[in-house]
Write a protein that holds these residues in place. Sequence first.
Motif, PDB file in Angstrom:
ATOM      1  N   GLY A  36       2.124   2.924  85.568  1.00  0.00           N
ATOM      2  CA  GLY A  36       0.927   2.129  85.337  1.00  0.00           C
ATOM      3  C   GLY A  36       0.188   2.473  84.055  1.00  0.00           C
ATOM      4  N   THR A  37       0.772   3.327  83.217  1.00  0.00           N
ATOM      5  CA  THR A  37       0.111   3.723  81.975  1.00  0.00           C
ATOM      6  C   THR A  37       1.113   3.693  80.827  1.00  0.00           C
ATOM      7  OG1 THR A  37       0.623   6.094  82.017  1.00  0.00           O
ATOM      8  CG2 THR A  37      -1.244   5.334  83.366  1.00  0.00           C
ATOM      9  N   PHE A  38       0.591   3.904  79.636  1.00  0.00           N
ATOM     10  CA  PHE A  38       1.450   4.158  78.484  1.00  0.00           C
ATOM     11  C   PHE A  38       1.267   5.609  78.032  1.00  0.00           C
ATOM     12  CE2 PHE A  38       1.442  -0.554  77.877  1.00  0.00           C
ATOM     13  CZ  PHE A  38       2.822  -0.722  77.948  1.00  0.00           C
ATOM     14  N   GLU A  39       1.104   6.497  79.004  1.00  0.00           N
ATOM     15  CA  GLU A  39       0.977   7.927  78.719  1.00  0.00           C
ATOM     16  C   GLU A  39       2.373   8.545  78.735  1.00  0.00           C
ATOM     17  OE1 GLU A  39      -1.111  11.925  80.627  1.00  0.00           O
ATOM     18  OE2 GLU A  39      -1.740   9.918  81.288  1.00  0.00           O
ATOM     19  N   TRP A  40       2.764   9.150  77.617  1.00  0.00           N
ATOM     20  CA  TRP A  40       4.137   9.623  77.419  1.00  0.00           C
ATOM     21  C   TRP A  40       4.397  10.902  78.208  1.00  0.00           C
ATOM     22  CZ3 TRP A  40       6.993   6.251  74.618  1.00  0.00           C
ATOM     23  CH2 TRP A  40       6.307   5.346  73.802  1.00  0.00           C
ATOM     24  N   ASN A  41       5.613  11.013  78.764  1.00  0.00           N
ATOM     25  CA  ASN A  41       5.955  12.260  79.443  1.00  0.00           C
ATOM     26  C   ASN A  41       6.258  13.360  78.424  1.00  0.00           C
ATOM     27  OD1 ASN A  41       8.845  12.366  78.796  1.00  0.00           O
ATOM     28  ND2 ASN A  41       9.132  10.704  80.278  1.00  0.00           N
ATOM     29  N   ASP A  42       6.400  14.577  78.899  1.00  0.00           N
ATOM     30  CA  ASP A  42       6.492  15.738  77.999  1.00  0.00           C
ATOM     31  C   ASP A  42       7.731  15.680  77.103  1.00  0.00           C
ATOM     32  OD1 ASP A  42       5.458  18.555  77.334  1.00  0.00           O
ATOM     33  OD2 ASP A  42       7.559  18.922  77.843  1.00  0.00           O
ATOM     34  N   GLU A  43       8.859  15.239  77.641  1.00  0.00           N
ATOM     35  CA  GLU A  43      10.074  15.207  76.828  1.00  0.00           C
ATOM     36  C   GLU A  43       9.945  14.196  75.686  1.00  0.00           C
ATOM     37  OE1 GLU A  43      13.732  14.899  78.950  1.00  0.00           O
ATOM     38  OE2 GLU A  43      13.303  16.627  80.233  1.00  0.00           O
ATOM     39  N   TRP A  44       9.326  13.073  75.951  1.00  0.00           N
ATOM     40  CA  TRP A  44       9.111  12.099  74.875  1.00  0.00           C
ATOM     41  C   TRP A  44       8.151  12.665  73.830  1.00  0.00           C
ATOM     42  CZ3 TRP A  44      10.576   6.840  73.849  1.00  0.00           C
ATOM     43  CH2 TRP A  44      11.582   6.373  74.686  1.00  0.00           C
ATOM     44  N   GLN A  45       7.198  13.474  74.244  1.00  0.00           N
ATOM     45  CA  GLN A  45       6.306  14.102  73.276  1.00  0.00           C
ATOM     46  C   GLN A  45       7.057  15.139  72.439  1.00  0.00           C
ATOM     47  OE1 GLN A  45       3.687  12.869  72.433  1.00  0.00           O
ATOM     48  NE2 GLN A  45       2.119  12.599  73.986  1.00  0.00           N
ATOM     49  N   THR A  46       7.980  15.846  73.064  1.00  0.00           N
ATOM     50  CA  THR A  46       8.816  16.781  72.292  1.00  0.00           C
ATOM     51  C   THR A  46       9.597  16.032  71.233  1.00  0.00           C
ATOM     52  OG1 THR A  46       9.014  18.348  74.121  1.00  0.00           O
ATOM     53  CG2 THR A  46      10.732  18.418  72.431  1.00  0.00           C
ATOM     54  N   LYS A  47      10.091  14.865  71.613  1.00  0.00           N
ATOM     55  CA  LYS A  47      10.891  14.077  70.675  1.00  0.00           C
ATOM     56  C   LYS A  47      10.020  13.241  69.745  1.00  0.00           C
ATOM     57  CE  LYS A  47      14.891  15.342  72.394  1.00  0.00           C
ATOM     58  NZ  LYS A  47      15.838  16.140  71.610  1.00  0.00           N
ATOM     59  N   ALA A  48       8.733  13.546  69.679  1.00  0.00           N
ATOM     60  CA  ALA A  48       7.825  12.769  68.826  1.00  0.00           C
ATOM     61  C   ALA A  48       7.958  12.993  67.300  1.00  0.00           C
ATOM     62  CB  ALA A  48       6.371  12.980  69.246  1.00  0.00           C
ATOM     63  N   SER A  49       8.128  14.145  66.692  1.00  0.00           N
ATOM     64  CA  SER A  49       8.483  15.404  67.318  1.00  0.00           C
ATOM     65  C   SER A  49       7.401  16.434  67.033  1.00  0.00           C
ATOM     66  CB  SER A  49       9.845  15.825  66.778  1.00  0.00           C
ATOM     67  OG  SER A  49       9.833  16.839  65.853  1.00  0.00           O
ATOM     68  N   ARG A  50       7.187  17.338  68.018  1.00  0.00           N
ATOM     69  CA  ARG A  50       6.141  18.338  67.872  1.00  0.00           C
ATOM     70  C   ARG A  50       6.608  19.452  66.936  1.00  0.00           C
ATOM     71  NH1 ARG A  50       4.242  19.043  74.151  1.00  0.00           N
ATOM     72  NH2 ARG A  50       6.470  18.913  74.495  1.00  0.00           N
ATOM     73  N   TYR A  51       5.685  19.957  66.128  1.00  0.00           N
ATOM     74  CA  TYR A  51       6.025  21.059  65.232  1.00  0.00           C
ATOM     75  C   TYR A  51       6.386  22.315  66.030  1.00  0.00           C
ATOM     76  CZ  TYR A  51       3.846  18.177  61.614  1.00  0.00           C
ATOM     77  OH  TYR A  51       3.532  17.160  60.754  1.00  0.00           O
ATOM     78  N   HIS A  52       5.697  22.510  67.133  1.00  0.00           N
ATOM     79  CA  HIS A  52       6.001  23.607  68.045  1.00  0.00           C
ATOM     80  C   HIS A  52       5.463  23.197  69.416  1.00  0.00           C
ATOM     81  CE1 HIS A  52       1.767  24.900  67.726  1.00  0.00           C
ATOM     82  NE2 HIS A  52       1.908  24.769  66.404  1.00  0.00           N
ATOM     83  N   GLN A  53       5.702  24.021  70.402  1.00  0.00           N
ATOM     84  CA  GLN A  53       5.434  23.628  71.787  1.00  0.00           C
ATOM     85  C   GLN A  53       3.961  23.301  72.037  1.00  0.00           C
ATOM     86  OE1 GLN A  53       6.970  26.439  74.576  1.00  0.00           O
ATOM     87  NE2 GLN A  53       6.580  25.149  76.372  1.00  0.00           N
ATOM     88  N   TYR A  54       3.075  23.877  71.227  1.00  0.00           N
ATOM     89  CA  TYR A  54       1.650  23.700  71.483  1.00  0.00           C
ATOM     90  C   TYR A  54       0.988  22.807  70.437  1.00  0.00           C
ATOM     91  CZ  TYR A  54       3.066  27.793  74.096  1.00  0.00           C
ATOM     92  OH  TYR A  54       3.752  28.644  74.915  1.00  0.00           O
ATOM     93  N   ALA A  55       1.773  22.196  69.593  1.00  0.00           N
ATOM     94  CA  ALA A  55       1.216  21.353  68.533  1.00  0.00           C
ATOM     95  C   ALA A  55       0.606  20.091  69.120  1.00  0.00           C
ATOM     96  CB  ALA A  55       2.298  20.994  67.526  1.00  0.00           C
ATOM     97  N   THR A  56      -0.467  19.639  68.506  1.00  0.00           N
ATOM     98  CA  THR A  56      -1.142  18.426  68.951  1.00  0.00           C
ATOM     99  C   THR A  56      -1.122  17.323  67.891  1.00  0.00           C
ATOM    100  OG1 THR A  56      -3.268  19.284  68.156  1.00  0.00           O
ATOM    101  CG2 THR A  56      -2.690  19.727  70.455  1.00  0.00           C
ATOM    102  N   SER A  57      -0.735  17.657  66.663  1.00  0.00           N
ATOM    103  CA  SER A  57      -0.871  16.704  65.559  1.00  0.00           C
ATOM    104  C   SER A  57       0.097  15.537  65.658  1.00  0.00           C
ATOM    105  CB  SER A  57      -0.685  17.415  64.217  1.00  0.00           C
ATOM    106  OG  SER A  57       0.582  18.047  64.162  1.00  0.00           O
ATOM    107  N   THR A  58       1.173  15.674  66.447  1.00  0.00           N
ATOM    108  CA  THR A  58       2.130  14.570  66.568  1.00  0.00           C
ATOM    109  C   THR A  58       2.058  13.868  67.923  1.00  0.00           C
ATOM    110  OG1 THR A  58       3.879  16.072  67.327  1.00  0.00           O
ATOM    111  CG2 THR A  58       3.733  15.660  64.949  1.00  0.00           C
ATOM    112  N   LEU A  59       1.057  14.195  68.733  1.00  0.00           N
ATOM    113  CA  LEU A  59       1.001  13.620  70.073  1.00  0.00           C
ATOM    114  C   LEU A  59       0.786  12.106  70.055  1.00  0.00           C
ATOM    115  CD1 LEU A  59      -0.976  16.313  72.112  1.00  0.00           C
ATOM    116  CD2 LEU A  59       1.498  15.963  71.932  1.00  0.00           C
ATOM    117  N   GLU A  60       0.259  11.561  68.972  1.00  0.00           N
ATOM    118  CA  GLU A  60       0.054  10.119  68.872  1.00  0.00           C
ATOM    119  C   GLU A  60       1.206   9.418  68.168  1.00  0.00           C
ATOM    120  OE1 GLU A  60      -2.484   8.321  70.183  1.00  0.00           O
ATOM    121  OE2 GLU A  60      -3.049  10.218  71.142  1.00  0.00           O
TER     122      GLU A  60
END
Length: 798
Positions: free
Chosen positions: A580-604
Amino acid sequence: MMKRGIIIKIWMLLSLPALTAWSQSVSLNGTWELSFWEQPQTPVRSPEALRQTTHRTIAATVPGNVELDLLAAGLIHDPMIGSNVWEMRPYEGYQWCYTRTFPTPAYTDGQRVCLRFGGIDCLADIWLNGEKVGEAENMLIEHAFDVTDKLKDSGENTLQVILRSAVIESQNYLLSAYSGKGSTANPESENIRKAPHGYGWDILPRLVSAGLWRNVELQIVEPIHFTDVFWIVLHANAERKRAHIKVDYQLRIPFRELDRHQAIVRLKKNGKVVYESSQRLFTHASGHRFDLEDAELWWPRGYGDPALYDAEVSIVDSTGRILASDRRRIGLRTVKLDMTEITTPEQPGEFCFRVNGEKIFIKGSNWVPVDALHSRDASLLKDVLDMAVDMNCNMLRCWGGNVYEDHAFFDFCDENGILIWQDFAMGCTVYPQDDGFAKKIEQEVRSVVPKLRNHPCIALWAGNNENDEALAGGMGDFPPDPNRDRVSRRTIAELMFELDPARPYLPSSPYLSPGYYAGGRNHNLLPERHLWGPRGYYKASFYTDVYNHFVSEIGYHGCPNRESLEKMFTKDCVYPWKKGTFEWNDEWQTKASRYHQYATSTLERNNLMINQIRELFGEVPADLDRFIFASQTVQAEAMKFFVEFWRMGKFRRTGILWWNLRDGWPVVSDAVTDYYNSKKMAYYYIKQVQNDACVMIGDAQERHHPVVAVNDTRTEKRGTVTVRDLDTKEILFSGKFVIPVNGKTVAGYIPETDVQGMWLIEYTIDNEKRTNHYLAGKAPFRLSDYEKWHRQLEVSKK
């Protein structure tokens, strides 16, 4: 004396310019032992210290990366899948030791045995039979060590390469005030000469790898051998078919052998000798200039054949016996970059490549790593390069976040007429300005440039990727001037003047010149630009109201195909959103791709697809297959539009290098081909508008759409074109056209309409039938309409 051992004799041109000779080679590739342990406060740097360390040992493969050996041993999960890549984080603090034994090769008095590494990642101490033979601190270059006096007369030799943690060792450096401290890991990379992408990028994962990632071998060096051979074309005349050529060469040669032998310079074409000269060898360094008549020049794709000659320099004794020889293929061409510091409406500037005096319109892609783990590069290279040929790219920009590709890459581009823009391996970072770092870069340039400079495909050396922008934008109200950067403005620039003066050098891409600063720091007035911005609607003014001549980065997101998603995600995470949302699961966020496990700059970053679909279609489908189609459609239309827009502006606009050809790991990105070589829709759309001669339709000007034909060849082109509406079948335009040499023409106009639709362009040039299309009307369109039009387009191509 003849030493006992096993020897493989081959005729080869070695990768390192320091040894181009008759050679004997013993490969040390294959199975090694790999030991690993957490790096202590005082790192292990010798076999003796290693014996006192508790460590684990597994089998390893060379060339290889430690991640692949850990995977083969069952110690980690595949870092390409899901979020498994974070399992590698603890190993960043480890040391590694590669060990193998080998028999002493056969060699004679006067010969030397050289241990050569194609690539060591990265901070290494090299030991042979308990004696240290050297150190390495640069992943990006080749290393060679004379080990003749350290080999055993009989029995097995033991070779050990001990690697330190690049992450831990980076703590030994004081960073400057301009360092990119923050959410990315760039500061860890600033002083360490590793591929920058390994610390985490928006297109590649954080994999701070280690390993012997290219070939390892022993080479038997003859007493007389070439240390460098450099072919330079000083002048090329296409009309007169003439080239003025210079060849310089240097040797290692015993003094007593001087004045006794002849140096022979020879060129062959298709096995036939077309030039030969001989002169007495009286010094270790010499050269020769000559004119070649009836010369076949080397041209980039579309502009002529990429003709290659077999070039040879040999040292021959009085009996005709060859004592040393250097053989390679060369292309006869000159290359120039017409460039101004700035371009304004009052004083239009320039950024245009010329080959053999001819203006070249550039259309191609950015070349990024073909694999995040570089030991696999060689096995993947050919398939990816074949795509560049299939899409008719006449240039690839080797992006500065990568490694330097090996000769196989440049050989392919030589053969297929693909120009290369080569960044030095630095990107998006403010690098140190001290003597120590300048020395590292000097060593790197002195290794890379002589190795590669004989390749005719290389058209440009660039100091880095976006370092000027990193420096200029990193201090808020106190922006430093990048023209004070020691590395790009002095160290590399002076070395290029010394080592490769006949090729252009660009300090940074984009280059923020003194003229840029004097002109008010307006990016729209840069001759060459990376055009990213808000990533909104692809026809927005950000993309169309530009005064730049050349765009060297521009892209648009596109979701990978369903079968690729099922490979790159675990089963439960293939569907990306929570219900019911367009909130991405964690694996899709990893493939965003995150600079490291705790990075937030690529979450969008994944939301780019959502936003761009909404721009074109007004709504976003929650069904995954329809989402994939919609995302790929938007990417395809955007990328096609970018290429057409720049081609229709020829030569006011002089080239486009879109981002990018293929992913280097399974990721959601701008690439038109994913890591599994599965092509997105954009691949085919770009291919159809990168033909040497092409017909396209521009957006309306004064209520009429121009039908434009462009010709990127040195011959006049004639053709016919018909444009019809796919819905009504009405013929909107039909006519003939003649396109001048290396030019463009407007074949006619079509009245503007407010009706949304798809116009099919069918045209014939040189008796070859081709198609293109134009998406008419203003967004948003109905996705169901586009699905219908797309089916009709597919039918029309058959």
